[in-house]
Design an enzyme around this catalytic site. Sequence first.
Site, short mmCIF file in Angstrom:
data_model
loop_
_atom_site.label_atom_id
_atom_site.label_comp_id
_atom_site.label_asym_id
_atom_site.label_seq_id
_atom_site.Cartn_x
_atom_site.Cartn_y
_atom_site.Cartn_z
N HIS A 81 0.76 -1.25 -0.11
CA HIS A 81 0.05 0.08 0.05
C HIS A 81 0.94 1.28 -0.08
O HIS A 81 1.82 1.31 1.06
CB HIS A 81 -0.92 0.08 1.23
CG HIS A 81 -1.59 -1.24 1.38
ND1 HIS A 81 -2.22 -1.77 2.67
CD2 HIS A 81 -1.97 -2.13 0.53
CE1 HIS A 81 -2.65 -2.64 2.49
NE2 HIS A 81 -2.81 -3.23 1.30
N TYR A 90 3.35 2.47 14.09
CA TYR A 90 3.53 3.43 13.14
C TYR A 90 2.79 4.84 13.26
O TYR A 90 1.95 4.88 13.77
CB TYR A 90 3.00 3.12 11.57
CG TYR A 90 1.97 2.58 11.31
CD1 TYR A 90 0.86 3.24 10.56
CD2 TYR A 90 1.51 0.98 11.67
CE1 TYR A 90 -0.30 2.74 10.43
CE2 TYR A 90 0.43 0.60 11.19
CZ TYR A 90 -0.69 1.46 10.76
OH TYR A 90 -1.71 0.83 10.58
#
EC number: 1.1.1.133
Length: 464
Positions: free
Chosen positions: A68, A131
Site C-alpha cells: 500500500h 507507526y
Amino acid sequence: MAAKQLSLRETTIPGLVLLDLPVHGDNRGWFKENWQREKMVALGLPDFGPVQNNISFNDKTGATRGIHAEPWDKYVSVATGKIFGAWVDLREGPSFGNVFTAELDPSTAIFVPRGVGNSYQTLEDDTAYVYLVNDHWSAEAQGEYTFLNLEDETAAIEWPIPLDQAERSEKDLAHPRLADVVPMKPKRTLVLGANGQLGRALRQIMPGAEFAGRDRIDLASDDPFAGVRWADYDTVVNAAAYTQVDEAETETGRIDAWAANVTGVAALARTATEHGLTVVHVSSDYVFDGTKRLYAEDAAFAPLGVYGQTKAAGDAIIATVPRHYIVRTSWVIGDGNNFVRTMASLAERGIDPAVVNDQIGRLSFTEDIAAGIAHLLRARPAYGVYNLTNEGAAMSWADIAKLVYAGTGHDAERVSGVSTEEYFAGKSVAPRPLNSTLALDKIEATGFTPREAREALEAYLGGL
C-alpha cells in the site's frame, strides 16, 4: 540485545530511510527511545510532524499486509517480534518501481515517504509494529492510496515465507501489477495572487504549480481558504497583497490593507502550521524607515505608513510558521502597470517629467524574483528571511527614469530631478522610505545571484 548507536541509513528508494535504534536491556527487559524528534531530525530525518499513532498486532507468523502506498509520510518500528518489510516506490518519477527489503526488529525502524508502497510479513508469533503518520486517516484519504500486488513479477520480492503459505487479505490479492499501477503524483505548489505582476512571472517559471487568483482565494475575505483541499499541496507561495500604498492611509484603505496583509496572512500561517506546509511570503522594503544605508535581513522593523505596518505585521506572523521563506523585495517591475512602463509611455508622448531623486534603491524584476523563489524551493536552504532584488549599484527613481528614456531612444536630459518633499507638496500620500537598498549576501550565499538591474532593465525595455 546489544545496543546500537542511533543512526540513519539511506536505501535504494529516495527518501526511504532505515534507522538503527539503541535498545537498552537488563534482567527486567528492555527500553528504547522509539521516536526522538530532536535527535533524529539532527541526523537528517525529515521533521514530518506526526499526528496519529497506530499499532498493528499479528498473532501468527506469516501474516502479510500490503503493498500500500499512502498519501502521507509514515514512521514504522517494531514493538515486539520481527517483521520482513518490502517497499516499492510508486511515486511518479524516475525511481518508480525501485524496491528495497529489510528485516525489522525492535532495534530498527524505517521512515516511509508519501507514495512509497509498504508491506510487512511477520516472522514471529505475537508481533506488533507501531507507526506514526503525519495526516489523519479518513475515508476520503483512503481513496488516494496506490496499490501493488504482493506477487508482482517486476518487483520480484523474495518473501521469507512463500505467499501461498502466508495469511493475506482478499483485497491484497486483487491489487494490480506494476504495469497497471497509476503512479502517485507529488503534492503541488499553490500560488496566491496569480494575476499580479509576480504571479504572472511565477506562471512562467513554475508551470507545474496551481495558481489561484483573487476570485478563488481572497485573503481579505472572512474565510479565504474555504473549499481548499490542503492534502493536495505541500507549498504555498503568497504573491497576493494589498499594495495601494497611498490608499492605505485612508479610512477604508486602512481596513482593506489590514484585512489582506495581516488577518488573511494570519489565516495562512495557521493553515500552513496545521498542515505542515512550506510558505513563501513576499515582503517589502516598506517595513523599514529608509534611514540606513543598507538593510540586511535582520534589520529592525520601522515602517513609516499603514502599508509598511501591515507588511511588517504579516512578516512577523509568517515567521512563526515552522517552514517559511520570507522574500523581501523592493521596487517591483513586471508584466503590468509599473514605473518603467509609465516612464516609457511619457517619453513616447513627449512629456518631460520631474522624478524624485532622493529615494534610493534597486529595481526588482519579477522574472528574477520568481527565479529566486524557485531556487529557494529547489535548494531548500535554512528557513527565514531572504532579501531578493536585482544586483548592482543603488539608483534613484530619477536615475532609472533617465535610463528608461535613453533605453527607448529618447533624450535622458528630459528627466529632471526633484526631492520627495517637493514632489508630494500639497498632496495627501503615504510616507516613503528614502533608502530601500537591501543587502543580497544571504541569498547569494545559497547559490542564486540575480541579474544586474541595468542589464535586466535593458532586456525589459526590449520587450515593450
